[in-house]
Design a protein around this motif. Structure first.
Motif, PDB file in Angstrom:
ATOM      1  N   PRO A 147       0.832  -1.208   0.000  1.00 47.81           N
ATOM      2  CA  PRO A 147       0.000   0.000   0.000  1.00 47.81           C
ATOM      3  C   PRO A 147       0.869   1.261   0.000  1.00 47.81           C
ATOM      4  N   SER A 148       0.330   2.340  -0.597  1.00 44.80           N
ATOM      5  CA  SER A 148       1.088   3.585  -0.685  1.00 44.80           C
ATOM      6  C   SER A 148       0.701   4.596   0.366  1.00 44.80           C
ATOM      7  N   ASN A 149      -0.502   4.473   0.903  1.00 49.81           N
ATOM      8  CA  ASN A 149      -0.931   5.459   1.901  1.00 49.81           C
ATOM      9  C   ASN A 149      -1.904   4.805   2.879  1.00 49.81           C
ATOM     10  N   ILE A 150      -2.426   5.613   3.791  1.00 51.09           N
ATOM     11  CA  ILE A 150      -3.293   5.103   4.856  1.00 51.09           C
ATOM     12  C   ILE A 150      -4.522   4.386   4.282  1.00 51.09           C
ATOM     13  N   GLN A 151      -5.149   5.026   3.299  1.00 51.30           N
ATOM     14  CA  GLN A 151      -6.371   4.442   2.737  1.00 51.30           C
ATOM     15  C   GLN A 151      -6.072   3.077   2.124  1.00 51.30           C
ATOM     16  N   GLU A 152      -5.008   3.017   1.346  1.00 45.19           N
ATOM     17  CA  GLU A 152      -4.660   1.731   0.737  1.00 45.19           C
ATOM     18  C   GLU A 152      -4.251   0.693   1.784  1.00 45.19           C
ATOM     19  N   SER A 247       5.118  11.064 -23.591  1.00 43.21           N
ATOM     20  CA  SER A 247       6.548  10.824 -23.376  1.00 43.21           C
ATOM     21  C   SER A 247       6.920   9.374 -23.659  1.00 43.21           C
ATOM     22  N   LYS A 248       8.182   9.146 -24.018  1.00 45.11           N
ATOM     23  CA  LYS A 248       8.664   7.787 -24.244  1.00 45.11           C
ATOM     24  C   LYS A 248       9.418   7.259 -23.025  1.00 45.11           C
ATOM     25  N   ILE A 249       9.211   7.983 -21.918  1.00 45.28           N
ATOM     26  CA  ILE A 249       9.838   7.559 -20.668  1.00 45.28           C
ATOM     27  C   ILE A 249       8.764   7.015 -19.722  1.00 45.28           C
ATOM     28  N   GLY A 250       9.060   5.900 -19.093  1.00 45.67           N
ATOM     29  CA  GLY A 250       8.112   5.326 -18.138  1.00 45.67           C
ATOM     30  C   GLY A 250       8.740   5.161 -16.764  1.00 45.67           C
ATOM     31  N   PHE A 251       7.940   5.337 -15.731  1.00 44.15           N
ATOM     32  CA  PHE A 251       8.407   5.136 -14.350  1.00 44.15           C
ATOM     33  C   PHE A 251       7.612   4.002 -13.705  1.00 44.15           C
ATOM     34  N   ILE A 252       8.310   3.144 -12.969  1.00 44.70           N
ATOM     35  CA  ILE A 252       7.632   2.073 -12.238  1.00 44.70           C
ATOM     36  C   ILE A 252       7.976   2.207 -10.755  1.00 44.70           C
ATOM     37  N   SER A 253       6.965   2.111  -9.914  1.00 43.10           N
ATOM     38  CA  SER A 253       7.229   2.200  -8.483  1.00 43.10           C
ATOM     39  C   SER A 253       6.142   1.471  -7.704  1.00 43.10           C
ATOM     40  N   SER A 254       6.318   1.443  -6.370  1.00 43.54           N
ATOM     41  CA  SER A 254       5.326   0.766  -5.526  1.00 43.54           C
ATOM     42  C   SER A 254       5.367   1.360  -4.123  1.00 43.54           C
ATOM     43  N   GLY A 255       4.339   1.084  -3.349  1.00 43.68           N
ATOM     44  CA  GLY A 255       4.321   1.450  -1.933  1.00 43.68           C
ATOM     45  C   GLY A 255       4.505   2.932  -1.659  1.00 43.68           C
ATOM     46  N   VAL A 256       5.117   3.230  -0.532  1.00 38.20           N
ATOM     47  CA  VAL A 256       5.314   4.617  -0.113  1.00 38.20           C
ATOM     48  C   VAL A 256       6.216   5.366  -1.098  1.00 38.20           C
ATOM     49  N   ILE A 257       7.139   4.638  -1.730  1.00 40.85           N
ATOM     50  CA  ILE A 257       8.038   5.296  -2.686  1.00 40.85           C
ATOM     51  C   ILE A 257       7.233   5.853  -3.872  1.00 40.85           C
ATOM     52  N   TYR A 258       6.134   5.162  -4.205  1.00 40.70           N
ATOM     53  CA  TYR A 258       5.255   5.688  -5.259  1.00 40.70           C
ATOM     54  C   TYR A 258       4.675   7.042  -4.828  1.00 40.70           C
ATOM     55  N   ALA A 259       4.322   7.155  -3.550  1.00 41.88           N
ATOM     56  CA  ALA A 259       3.794   8.432  -3.046  1.00 41.88           C
ATOM     57  C   ALA A 259       4.868   9.519  -3.137  1.00 41.88           C
ATOM     58  N   HIS A 260       6.106   9.166  -2.785  1.00 39.57           N
ATOM     59  CA  HIS A 260       7.211  10.130  -2.944  1.00 39.57           C
ATOM     60  C   HIS A 260       7.340  10.529  -4.412  1.00 39.57           C
ATOM     61  N   LEU A 261       7.225   9.547  -5.293  1.00 33.93           N
ATOM     62  CA  LEU A 261       7.419   9.799  -6.729  1.00 33.93           C
ATOM     63  C   LEU A 261       6.355  10.759  -7.270  1.00 33.93           C
ATOM     64  N   MET A 262       5.085  10.524  -6.890  1.00 37.92           N
ATOM     65  CA  MET A 262       4.018  11.378  -7.408  1.00 37.92           C
ATOM     66  C   MET A 262       4.168  12.804  -6.873  1.00 37.92           C
ATOM     67  N   GLU A 263       4.579  12.941  -5.614  1.00 37.41           N
ATOM     68  CA  GLU A 263       4.794  14.284  -5.073  1.00 37.41           C
ATOM     69  C   GLU A 263       5.992  14.943  -5.777  1.00 37.41           C
TER      70      GLU A 263
ATOM     71  N   GLU B  51      10.522  13.699  15.012  1.00 36.11           N
ATOM     72  CA  GLU B  51       9.904  14.710  14.162  1.00 36.11           C
ATOM     73  C   GLU B  51       8.579  14.194  13.646  1.00 36.11           C
ATOM     74  N   THR B  52       7.675  15.106  13.418  1.00 35.09           N
ATOM     75  CA  THR B  52       6.410  14.704  12.821  1.00 35.09           C
ATOM     76  C   THR B  52       6.012  15.745  11.783  1.00 35.09           C
ATOM     77  N   PHE B  53       5.373  15.274  10.732  1.00 39.18           N
ATOM     78  CA  PHE B  53       4.961  16.176   9.659  1.00 39.18           C
ATOM     79  C   PHE B  53       3.451  16.271   9.600  1.00 39.18           C
ATOM     80  N   VAL B  54       2.965  17.480   9.380  1.00 37.16           N
ATOM     81  CA  VAL B  54       1.534  17.665   9.153  1.00 37.16           C
ATOM     82  C   VAL B  54       1.391  18.295   7.777  1.00 37.16           C
ATOM     83  N   LYS B  55       0.688  17.618   6.890  1.00 38.89           N
ATOM     84  CA  LYS B  55       0.525  18.140   5.534  1.00 38.89           C
ATOM     85  C   LYS B  55      -0.957  18.291   5.222  1.00 38.89           C
ATOM     86  N   HIS B  73       0.129  11.677  -2.079  1.00 33.57           N
ATOM     87  CA  HIS B  73       1.087  12.570  -1.420  1.00 33.57           C
ATOM     88  C   HIS B  73       2.049  11.813  -0.532  1.00 33.57           C
ATOM     89  N   SER B  74       3.277  12.258  -0.576  1.00 32.07           N
ATOM     90  CA  SER B  74       4.307  11.665   0.271  1.00 32.07           C
ATOM     91  C   SER B  74       3.995  11.965   1.734  1.00 32.07           C
TER      92      SER B  74
END
Ligand code: SF4
Ligand code: SF4
Lengths: 667, 205
Positions: A147-152, A247-263, B51-55, B73-74
């Motif tokens: 999962p990438s976030n709380i909801q997932e 674009s001809k570039i693709g990104f693959i990710s999973s989990g929390v790192i996917y959330a970092h990537l989208m941000e 540390e804690t983050f609030v977004k 969101h990260s």
């Protein structure tokens, strides 16, 4: 969670701020689990803790803090075979202990859904390594969801039980500490009817018996089920493609790192690359990857640790004959936590996009300053009995915190709160790896280096986890070692779960089935066993000295309850009317005039309640016991070589007494 | 889409995590809004860095909220990405400097807690003037108080200092959630009476 009853009673449409761990637990509850267990371990502990806390409000829910992960996962398997949906949780290194049941789970399959939630710890803020448990699945064949976030975290856990039943695999739900300890908004779903959760074990020899050709047959069966799962994953809702650019570039990710990537894309203002989000990082369907690769020239895999996705995807690319280039670990570190900053830097480097000016400036500023700042590390709580234990050990072996000399005693470390003894100022461990490595490795060292005495440390919970066979082994093989069991009655580090030697509950209730640790050790064949209060540091220290002179296996039990639990219990007793103050109170203070700043209390013991204060008159510094934080354990009072610390006693009539004598107050 | 990021740093035992939880719970009412942010505890023990983050994330409309390029969101804040930084320990403010940009608001408590390395005489604790001058190289919006002393004086305890700091935050920065929302969360929690007083106290500092 703000309203704890929402965890139990919440239904579709409700919303609350919850921890990632609580979201996982809630997902399991929505899926109708009847069994939940774990051996506590950060960052995963709250997953089972929240279920355990609430089980009195939930029909047909069994929870267990098992003695170790091997037992815990086997328990979940037994429940599953009895037709009960089961959740087992553990920290990353827990799977090393549970790898045996995990290995067999693919052979036998499940009956009711089984989910294994693993809290990984990249950067190792609470662990002794940063292993990535996803690699286990290359041979256990347990599917891995990320999962990438709380909801997932909630939704995936709930769905994982269905997938588990459909393909007869135990499902790994992988959550790094960043997700376990993320607190954010969760939309609840409905809870499955719980009234008919009832066990019924049906014999299934074809799957449950594994021997000779039966095992070989089951091996073939799970490889087949794995292929079926791969097919299902081509178009499942768990893997998502974002494809609205050219674009001809693709990104693959999973989990929390996917959330970092989208941000990251949002921060860099990049919106046109093709993206594949893998909800399942194992197995990966060849067909899914083939479809994603269409029209792409470059593919970047963004992930933490050593490149589990990259390893699989490069193999698939080879098999399907992909002509483009695949990148990954060239841009993202193999070690440490992969932070949002790391993803921003890596993506910007790959795309050759400039970093935002404020980001660049802040990174440079941090780099310039960070070396100049004093490091800070955690230490024992004020009044913690472990501090006294380490102080006593160092004194017994003639070593001081400030001396820079080689210690000729080997001190074997182990896992628990007391592990902090390896940090300054004590530096009192010579090695630290996994649970119960201290005595195991220590007994071999004592065998081969006769010139050094060996002291092995272990906590109560760690001893019960897997230390008993190690101690028996030491006895049976004639080891020469001092084993100190730091028995503080709780698994304190992970939130104070009970251990077999917990005597009283937090509200003062005596517990049933309390183990007599001394008897247990004697029954293993140890004749030298003594139980002492570590806070009597002088006595404890001389006991260590004399034990070191004896041959064979010696066991000292440093018995004193975790100070936090003691304080909590006293508070709750006080609230419930018991008059704890009746016995009188004491206060410790350092007499400025007598203190010669010998540093015995400030550096050697290093109790954080003893602080440095500015003397307004002279401009110098003096040592001072902060009354707001001192818990009155009295250890500093016992050790001050200059009698500069005094004990002021007062009883309810507020009659002050100094060192037992009435205090004369001079005005 | 608008974002508002708050970084809260300090030491274990100072109530850092609670501050984050209060701020997140106070933002739970609007539908076009997302709340996230992780915490980092350097072990559960005393004196470790926490540390804690609030977004806060505010979407313009439903389409944006359902757009996969916008709605993930990260749990972390990037370097230079904090609108506000609260620090309950002066030295740790400097460790949090990486989150600041020229518009960030900084609120810090100037009561030092001496790390072991300083206790052992291996390093020196930086002067408050050095801390302030380093912060000033990044932002002008710096506010600092002896929050420990204020909490001790008014409440005879250090437990309220985190909530006092939240009050100061609302007084000094434009926070996109309402004070009353924070107050109603405090009113539901443990020690409500003192916490509400502490928040009020911070608002008026
Ligand atoms: S042990 Fe006694 S003399 Fe030494 S620093 Fe502490 S109070 Fe002063
Ligand atoms: S009595 Fe001394 S050692 Fe014990 S908590 Fe107080 S200051 Fe620390």
């Amino acid at each position: 969670m703000a309203k704890s009853n929402l965890f139990v009673n919440g239904s579709e449409g409700d919303k609350a701020i919850v921890l990632g761990n609580e979201a996982i637990a809630r997902g399991a509850l929505e899926a109708g689990i009847g069994y939940a267990s774990m051996y506590p371990g950060t960052p995963a502990s709250e997953i089972i803790a929240v279920l355990d806390k609430n089980k009195k409000y939930v029909e047909n829910l069994y929870t267990e803090f098992s003695l170790n992960e091997h037992i815990s996962l086997h328990g979940a398997i037994g429940a599953s075979w009895s037709g009960i949906r089961s959740l087992c949780a553990m920290k990353n290194v827990g799977l090393n202990v549970a790898s045996e049941p995990a290995q067999f789970l693919a052979y036998t399959g499940v009956k009711a859904g089984l989910v294994l939630a693993i809290g990984s710890d990249p950067g190792a803020p609470s662990s002794s390594n940063e292993q990535d448990d996803r690699w286990y699945s290359l041979h256990t064949y347990m599917p891995v969801m990320e999962p990438s976030n709380i909801q997932e975290a909630k939704d995936f856990t709930k769905d994982a039980f269905d997938v588990s039943e459909e393909f007869s695999f135990g499902i790994v739900l992988m959550a790094p500490s960043r997700l376990c300890h993320n607190a954010g908004a969760l939309l609840f779903g409905n809870i499955r009817d719980r009234s008919n959760i009832k066990g019924n074990f049906k014999k299934d020899p074809e799957n449950y018996l594994n021997l000779f050709s039966l095992a070989v047959k089951n091996h073939a069966k799970y490889l087949e089920r794995n292929e079926l799962l791969k097919k299902y994953l081509i178009e499942s809702k768990f893997n998502k493609t974002v494809n609205d650019g050219s674009s001809k570039i693709g990104f693959i990710s999973s989990g929390v790192i996917y959330a970092h990537l989208m941000e990251t894309f949002d921060i860099l203002g990049v919106y046109d690359h093709k993206i594949l989000k893998l909800g399942f990082s194992f197995p990966i369907s060849d067909e899914l990857i083939k479809r994603f690769f269409e029209g792409l020239e470059k593919v970047v895999i963004v992930e933490e640790a050593e490149g589990f996705l990259e390893f699989q995807i490069k193999k698939i690319a080879y098999e399907i004959g992909f002509k483009g280039n695949i990148y990954g670990k060239e841009f993202f570190s193999r070690t440490g936590e992969l932070t949002l900053d790391d993803v921003i830097s890596g993506v910007s480097k790959f795309l050759e996009k400039p970093l935002p000016a404020s980001f660049d400036f802040a990174v440079k500023k941090d780099r310039e300053l960070s070396d100049k700042l004093p490091q800070r590390s955690g230490t024992f709580c004020i009044g913690c009995p472990h501090r006294s234990t380490f102080y006593s050990i160092l004194k017994a072996v003639g070593f001081s915190n400030t001396e820079e000399k080689e210690r000729d005693v080997v001190i074997a470390g182990d896992i628990g709160c007391y592990t902090l003894g390896l940090l300054p100022p004590y530096n009192a461990m010579d090695f630290l790896t996994c649970m119960n490595a201290g005595l195991s490795i220590g007994q071999a060292i004592s065998n081969f280096d006769k010139s050094k005495k060996v002291i092995a440390l272990v906590g109560d919970s760690t001893f019960y986890h897997s230390g008993i066979p190690v101690l028996l082994n030491a006895v049976q093989n004639g080891a020469d070692i001092l084993y100190i069991i730091l028995d503080n009655s709780w698994t304190a580090m992970t939130g104070h779960q009970k251990t077999p030697t917990t005597q009283k509950d937090i509200d003062g209730k005596p517990l049933q089935n309390v183990l007599n640790l001394k008897d247990l050790i004697k029954s293993l064949g140890v004749s030298y066993v003594k139980s002492l209060d570590p806070n009597s540091v002088k006595r404890f220290s001389s006991q260590i000295k004399s034990a070191l002179k004896e041959p064979g296996v010696k066991v000292l039990i440093a018995k004193r309850e975790c100070i936090l639990q003691e304080i909590r219990r006293n508070k709750s007793l006080l609230k419930n009317g018991a008059n704890a103050a009746e016995t009188g109170e004491s206060l410790y203070e350092i007499q400025k005039s007598r203190c010669v700043k010998c540093n015995e209390c400030f550096v050697e013991l290093a109790c954080p309640a003893i602080i440095l204060k500015k003397d307004e008159d002279t401009g110098g510094d003096y040592y001072y016991i902060d009354p707001a934080s001192c818990v009155k354990c009295g250890v500093c009072y016992e050790i001050c070589p200059n009698s500069a610390i005094r004990k002021v006693e007062f009883d309810i009539k507020s009659e002050f007494k100094l060192d037992g004598k009435p205090l004369e107050i001079t005005v | 889409m608008k974002k508002f990021n708050i970084a809260i740093v300090g030491l274990g035992g100072q109530g850092i995590i609670t501050m984050g939880t209060v701020m997140k719970n106070a933002a739970l009412n609007s539908d076009l809004q997302d709340v996230s942010g992780s915490e980092r505890r350097g072990g559960a023990q005393r004196e470790g860095y926490v540390e804690t983050f609030v977004k806060y994330i505010f979407y313009e409309n439903i389409e944006e909220m359902n757009n996969p390029r916008k709605n993930m969101h990260s749990p972390m804040i990037e370097s230079g990405g904090a609108n506000a930084l609260i620090s309950l320990e002066p030295l740790e403010t400097l460790r949090g400097i990486k989150y600041l940009n020229k518009d960030s608001i900084v609120i810090f408590n100037k009561t030092p807690y001496i790390p072991i390395s300083v206790r052992m005489g291996k390093t020196k604790y930086p002067e408050i003037s050095f801390i302030v001058s380093e912060l000033q190289k990044v932002t002008k919006h710096i506010y600092y108080y002896d929050i420990d002393a204020i909490s001790l004086e008014k409440f005879n305890s250090l437990t309220q200092k985190n909530i006092i700091a939240l009050g100061i935050l609302f007084a000094k920065a434009e926070i996109p959630i309402s004070r009353t929302a924070v107050e109603s969360i405090l009113a539901q929690g443990k020690g409500a009476e003192n916490n509400l007083k502490a928040f009020e106290l911070g608002l008026n500092l």
